[in-house]
Write an enzyme that holds these catalytic residues in place. Structure first.
Site, short mmCIF file in Angstrom:
data_model
loop_
_atom_site.label_atom_id
_atom_site.label_comp_id
_atom_site.label_asym_id
_atom_site.label_seq_id
_atom_site.Cartn_x
_atom_site.Cartn_y
_atom_site.Cartn_z
N ARG A 44 -4.68 -7.40 -8.11
CA ARG A 44 -4.88 -6.70 -9.37
C ARG A 44 -5.39 -7.69 -10.41
O ARG A 44 -5.21 -8.91 -10.28
CB ARG A 44 -3.57 -6.06 -9.84
N LYS B 193 3.69 -6.13 -9.09
CA LYS B 193 4.49 -5.25 -9.95
C LYS B 193 5.97 -5.36 -9.58
O LYS B 193 6.32 -5.50 -8.41
CB LYS B 193 4.03 -3.80 -9.79
N HIS C 166 -10.20 -2.51 -9.90
CA HIS C 166 -9.53 -1.64 -8.94
C HIS C 166 -10.50 -1.15 -7.87
O HIS C 166 -10.09 -0.87 -6.74
CB HIS C 166 -8.86 -0.46 -9.65
N ARG D 100 -10.44 -3.74 -5.35
CA ARG D 100 -9.17 -3.62 -4.60
C ARG D 100 -9.27 -2.51 -3.55
O ARG D 100 -8.85 -2.69 -2.40
CB ARG D 100 -8.06 -3.32 -5.61
N HIS E 44 1.78 -2.73 -2.06
CA HIS E 44 2.26 -1.38 -2.31
C HIS E 44 3.72 -1.26 -1.88
O HIS E 44 4.10 -1.77 -0.83
CB HIS E 44 1.44 -0.34 -1.53
N TYR F 156 -6.26 5.33 2.03
CA TYR F 156 -7.40 4.63 2.62
C TYR F 156 -7.66 5.11 4.05
O TYR F 156 -8.81 5.20 4.47
CB TYR F 156 -7.14 3.12 2.61
#
Length: 262
Positions: free
Chosen positions: A91, A116, A186, A189, A212, A221
């Site tokens: 990110r 995150k 993004h 990404r 994730h 995806y």
């Protein structure tokens, strides 16, 4: 009180989620209202059409990587940054917070990313990426940020987004199709994830690669790749002959009896 005008679907769903949470809270403390609260919690969320996910094919990604002018210090940094984003799937905030101490440029090379929720992950680096990063950080302290702006200050995530946008505009001059896509950090990404999947990397590894929390987030995806495979398959589909039409087998009593028995 003035009547409130219509709100967006996402705002409506956020408010409904708060009402659901309140109903659950009351139900845990007031069992006599459980029937009414169950009705409240059964109110469904309004469906939102998901925007299409933008990603780049290999030719487009190569054009983006080659956009910076590597005859200048800024161009060298921009190229190393784009290459790092593509390699790691990081990110913008993760790249902005990256320090030299987070890099292991030995063999094999890797990087530690802080994602995150304070979640830490390690991603492998290609030798080419490691070489570009090594040239970028040579002679600097381990606690310094990897990517600096023109004032030799830590680049922000907004600065990183500006690098991507500027590079996309430059690349679109040689590859006009890029001007039809909204390219961001993004997007790179997403591109990393799709290219990993097409290279045979399993979906759970991609989940860990991107940081994730849930596999459900990464599953998009796989859906995208299956959709593209279906389109490719449709292009090489053998056309049905006259003897293969629906009328032919629908008039076959034995076959119809078999279908009804299923």
């Amino acid at each position: 009180m003035e009547k409130q005008r219509g709100c967006s679907v996402s705002t409506r769903n956020q408010r409904l989620a708060a009402i659901h949470a309140l109903a659950r809270f009351i139900g845990e403390r007031s069992p006599e209202h459980i029937t009414w609260l169950t009705l409240v919690r059964s109110i469904p969320f309004k469906k939102i059409s998901k925007p299409s996910m933008t990603y780049l094919d290999k030719r487009e990604m190569d054009a983006l990587l080659n956009a910076p002018n590597r005859n200048t210090p800024q161009g060298l940094r921009d190229h190393a940054l784009l290459l790092f984003l593509y390699n790691s799937g990081a990110r913008a905030s993760e790249a902005a917070n990256l320090t030299i101490a987070d890099l292991d440029l030995g063999s094999p090379s890797s990087v530690i990313l802080l994602g995150k929720g304070g979640k830490v992950r390690r991603c492998p680096l290609w030798p080419h990426t490691a070489g570009k990063l090594a040239a970028l950080v040579v002679g600097r302290r381990a606690d310094e940020p990897v990517f600096l702006n023109r004032q030799k200050q830590p680049i922000t995530r907004f600065g990183i987004c500006a690098v991507v946008k500027r590079s996309a505009q430059t690349a679109s001059q040689k590859l006009p199709i890029l001007s039809t896509k909204r390219i961001s950090t993004h997007t790179i990404r997403h591109t990393t994830a799709v290219h990993l999947l097409r290279s045979g990397v399993d979906i759970n590894t991609i989940r860990a690669w991107l940081g994730h929390v849930s596999l459900d987030t990464t599953h998009i995806y796989a859906e995208i790749d299956l959709e593209m495979k279906a389109k490719a398959l449709a292009q090489c589909e053998v056309p049905a002959s006259a003897s293969d039409t629906i009328d032919n087998w629908s008039n076959n009593p034995e076959f119809m009896a078999f279908l009804k028995s299923l």
